[in-house]
Design an enzyme around this catalytic site. Structure first.
Site, PDB file in Angstrom:
ATOM      1  N   CYS A 139       5.329   0.167   8.154  1.00  0.00           N
ATOM      2  CA  CYS A 139       4.961   1.246   7.549  1.00  0.00           C
ATOM      3  C   CYS A 139       6.222   1.905   6.413  1.00  0.00           C
ATOM      4  O   CYS A 139       7.325   1.912   7.091  1.00  0.00           O
ATOM      5  CB  CYS A 139       4.647   2.576   8.414  1.00  0.00           C
ATOM      6  SG  CYS A 139       4.132   3.991   7.519  1.00  0.00           S
ATOM      7  N   LEU A 140       6.011   2.058   5.154  1.00  0.00           N
ATOM      8  CA  LEU A 140       7.253   2.320   4.534  1.00  0.00           C
ATOM      9  C   LEU A 140       7.935   3.724   4.803  1.00  0.00           C
ATOM     10  O   LEU A 140       8.954   4.031   4.248  1.00  0.00           O
ATOM     11  CB  LEU A 140       6.859   2.636   2.942  1.00  0.00           C
ATOM     12  CG  LEU A 140       6.507   1.141   2.453  1.00  0.00           C
ATOM     13  CD1 LEU A 140       5.769   1.269   0.946  1.00  0.00           C
ATOM     14  CD2 LEU A 140       7.459   0.056   2.448  1.00  0.00           C
ATOM     15  N   HIS A 157      -3.158   7.588   6.741  1.00  0.00           N
ATOM     16  CA  HIS A 157      -1.991   8.412   6.211  1.00  0.00           C
ATOM     17  C   HIS A 157      -2.934   9.733   5.331  1.00  0.00           C
ATOM     18  O   HIS A 157      -2.369  10.823   5.784  1.00  0.00           O
ATOM     19  CB  HIS A 157      -1.461   7.670   4.959  1.00  0.00           C
ATOM     20  CG  HIS A 157      -0.202   6.966   5.421  1.00  0.00           C
ATOM     21  ND1 HIS A 157       1.036   7.441   6.219  1.00  0.00           N
ATOM     22  CD2 HIS A 157      -0.045   5.715   5.335  1.00  0.00           C
ATOM     23  CE1 HIS A 157       1.871   6.608   6.522  1.00  0.00           C
ATOM     24  NE2 HIS A 157       1.326   5.259   5.953  1.00  0.00           N
ATOM     25  N   HIS A 172      -4.797   1.595   7.204  1.00  0.00           N
ATOM     26  CA  HIS A 172      -3.603   2.274   7.280  1.00  0.00           C
ATOM     27  C   HIS A 172      -3.431   3.131   6.328  1.00  0.00           C
ATOM     28  O   HIS A 172      -2.916   4.322   6.744  1.00  0.00           O
ATOM     29  CB  HIS A 172      -2.496   0.923   7.197  1.00  0.00           C
ATOM     30  CG  HIS A 172      -1.224   1.386   7.237  1.00  0.00           C
ATOM     31  ND1 HIS A 172      -0.473   1.108   8.335  1.00  0.00           N
ATOM     32  CD2 HIS A 172      -0.312   2.104   6.259  1.00  0.00           C
ATOM     33  CE1 HIS A 172       0.700   1.759   8.172  1.00  0.00           C
ATOM     34  NE2 HIS A 172       0.915   2.286   7.063  1.00  0.00           N
ATOM     35  N   GLU A 173      -3.803   3.079   5.016  1.00  0.00           N
ATOM     36  CA  GLU A 173      -3.476   3.992   3.858  1.00  0.00           C
ATOM     37  C   GLU A 173      -4.410   5.305   4.166  1.00  0.00           C
ATOM     38  O   GLU A 173      -4.025   6.394   3.966  1.00  0.00           O
ATOM     39  CB  GLU A 173      -3.702   3.545   2.617  1.00  0.00           C
ATOM     40  CG  GLU A 173      -2.994   2.252   2.159  1.00  0.00           C
ATOM     41  CD  GLU A 173      -1.473   2.580   2.322  1.00  0.00           C
ATOM     42  OE1 GLU A 173      -0.768   1.659   2.911  1.00  0.00           O
ATOM     43  OE2 GLU A 173      -0.826   3.819   2.414  1.00  0.00           O
ATOM     44  N   GLN A 220       2.780  10.243   1.723  1.00  0.00           N
ATOM     45  CA  GLN A 220       3.966   9.485   1.736  1.00  0.00           C
ATOM     46  C   GLN A 220       4.971   9.773   0.808  1.00  0.00           C
ATOM     47  O   GLN A 220       5.986   9.582   0.922  1.00  0.00           O
ATOM     48  CB  GLN A 220       3.965   7.940   1.826  1.00  0.00           C
ATOM     49  CG  GLN A 220       3.399   7.385   2.955  1.00  0.00           C
ATOM     50  CD  GLN A 220       2.822   6.104   3.177  1.00  0.00           C
ATOM     51  OE1 GLN A 220       2.180   5.409   2.568  1.00  0.00           O
ATOM     52  NE2 GLN A 220       3.923   5.422   3.723  1.00  0.00           N
ATOM     53  N   GLY A 276       0.637  -1.213   0.052  1.00  0.00           N
ATOM     54  CA  GLY A 276       0.060   0.028  -0.049  1.00  0.00           C
ATOM     55  C   GLY A 276       0.875   1.357   0.002  1.00  0.00           C
ATOM     56  O   GLY A 276       2.061   1.156   0.358  1.00  0.00           O
TER      57      GLY A 276
HETATM   58  O1  K2U Z   1       1.401   2.399   3.996  1.00  0.00           O
HETATM   59  C1  K2U Z   1       2.619   2.217   4.070  1.00  0.00           C
HETATM   60  O2  K2U Z   1       3.317   2.364   4.515  1.00  0.00           O
HETATM   61  C2  K2U Z   1       2.585   0.582   3.326  1.00  0.00           C
HETATM   62  C3  K2U Z   1       2.430  -0.473   4.330  1.00  0.00           C
HETATM   63  C4  K2U Z   1       0.814  -0.729   4.284  1.00  0.00           C
HETATM   64  C5  K2U Z   1       0.557  -1.788   5.291  1.00  0.00           C
HETATM   65  C6  K2U Z   1       1.046  -1.390   6.745  1.00  0.00           C
HETATM   66  C7  K2U Z   1       0.521  -2.476   7.550  1.00  0.00           C
HETATM   67  C8  K2U Z   1      -0.362  -3.490   7.243  1.00  0.00           C
HETATM   68  C9  K2U Z   1      -0.597  -3.760   5.770  1.00  0.00           C
HETATM   69  C10 K2U Z   1      -0.285  -2.899   5.001  1.00  0.00           C
HETATM   70  C11 K2U Z   1       3.306  -1.628   4.474  1.00  0.00           C
HETATM   71  O3  K2U Z   1       4.616  -1.121   4.879  1.00  0.00           O
HETATM   72  S1  K2U Z   1       3.585  -2.489   2.965  1.00  0.00           S
HETATM   73  C12 K2U Z   1       4.881  -3.428   3.511  1.00  0.00           C
HETATM   74  C13 K2U Z   1       3.894  -4.711   4.061  1.00  0.00           C
HETATM   75  C14 K2U Z   1       4.080  -5.975   3.349  1.00  0.00           C
HETATM   76  C15 K2U Z   1       3.427  -6.972   3.671  1.00  0.00           C
HETATM   77  C16 K2U Z   1       2.458  -6.943   4.892  1.00  0.00           C
HETATM   78  C17 K2U Z   1       2.425  -5.963   5.525  1.00  0.00           C
HETATM   79  C18 K2U Z   1       3.139  -4.810   5.170  1.00  0.00           C
HETATM   80 ZN    ZN Z   2       2.228   3.467   6.404  1.00  0.00          ZN
END
Ligand code: K2U
Ligand code: ZN
Length: 173
Positions: free
Chosen positions: A95-96, A141, A137-138, A51, A46
């Site tokens: 979170c990225l 943001h 989560h998105e 971001q 996501g």
């Molecule tokens: O928004 C972001 O920073 C991307 C997030 C999205 C996300 C966070 C928590 C749970 C689900 C989605 C992640 O960093 S994407 C990395 C990731 C990959 C596989 C599973 C969970 C998170």
């Molecule tokens: Zn995030």
């Protein structure tokens, strides 16, 4: 298509409320493409426009995260949660913008979301599982909320201090 720089916490732009998108334009389509490329390259499932320092209400997702799964990229403009389940679920979120830090966050297990698609049509869909966690989560943001805002203050402060140290080290190169 361009891979864009992902802002790292702490950054004031990650705490702002993003502005609703007025109309779907070619520029917005290009941004969505760049966000998907940036997300896949991270890798992530996501990404929200703030971001990548764009203060607009736009998110992209592809939670079909198994490598062999066919990609299911989604672009959601002005997404809104219109229904949440009573049932809650806990996920070890990352979170990225806060790399290498994970913590359990409890959220509604299922959500119904309404949004504007790139085709200008209003869409409405129910999400469960990882998609539900990711879309919440998105959308957080877009409202300047990070998953660490759900943690106890001490744990949040520890993560913020470690990210400040990381950013100082990165600045030194
Ligand atoms: O928004 C972001 O920073 C991307 C997030 C999205 C996300 C966070 C928590 C749970 C689900 C989605 C992640 O960093 S994407 C990395 C990731 C990959 C596989 C599973 C969970 C998170
Ligand atoms: Zn995030």
């Amino acid at each position: 298509m361009t891979v864009k720089n992902i802002l790292l916490h702490p950054d004031p732009r990650l705490k702002k409320v993003a502005t609703p998108v007025a109309s779907v334009s070619d520029e917005l389509r290009r941004l969505a493409d760049d966000m998907l490329e940036t997300m896949y390259q991270a890798p992530g499932i996501g990404l929200a426009a703030p971001q990548v320092a764009v203060m607009e209400r736009l998110i992209v997702m592809d939670c079909a995260k198994d490598d062999d799964a066919t990609p299911e990229p989604m672009v959601l403009i002005n997404p809104e949660v219109v229904w949440t389940s009573e049932e809650r679920s806990v996920y070890d979120e990352g979170c990225l913008s806060i790399p290498e830090h994970y913590a359990e966050v409890e959220r509604p297990a299922e959500v119904e979301v309404s949004w504007l698609g790139l085709d200008g049509q209003v869409k409405r869909e129910r999400f469960d599982g990882l998609w539900a966690t990711c879309v919440q989560h998105e959308i957080d943001h877009l409202d300047g909320t990070l998953f660490i805002d759900y943690l106890k203050p001490l744990k949040r402060q520890m993560i913020t201090r470690k990210m400040q140290k990381l950013k100082r080290e990165m600045a030194r190169g």
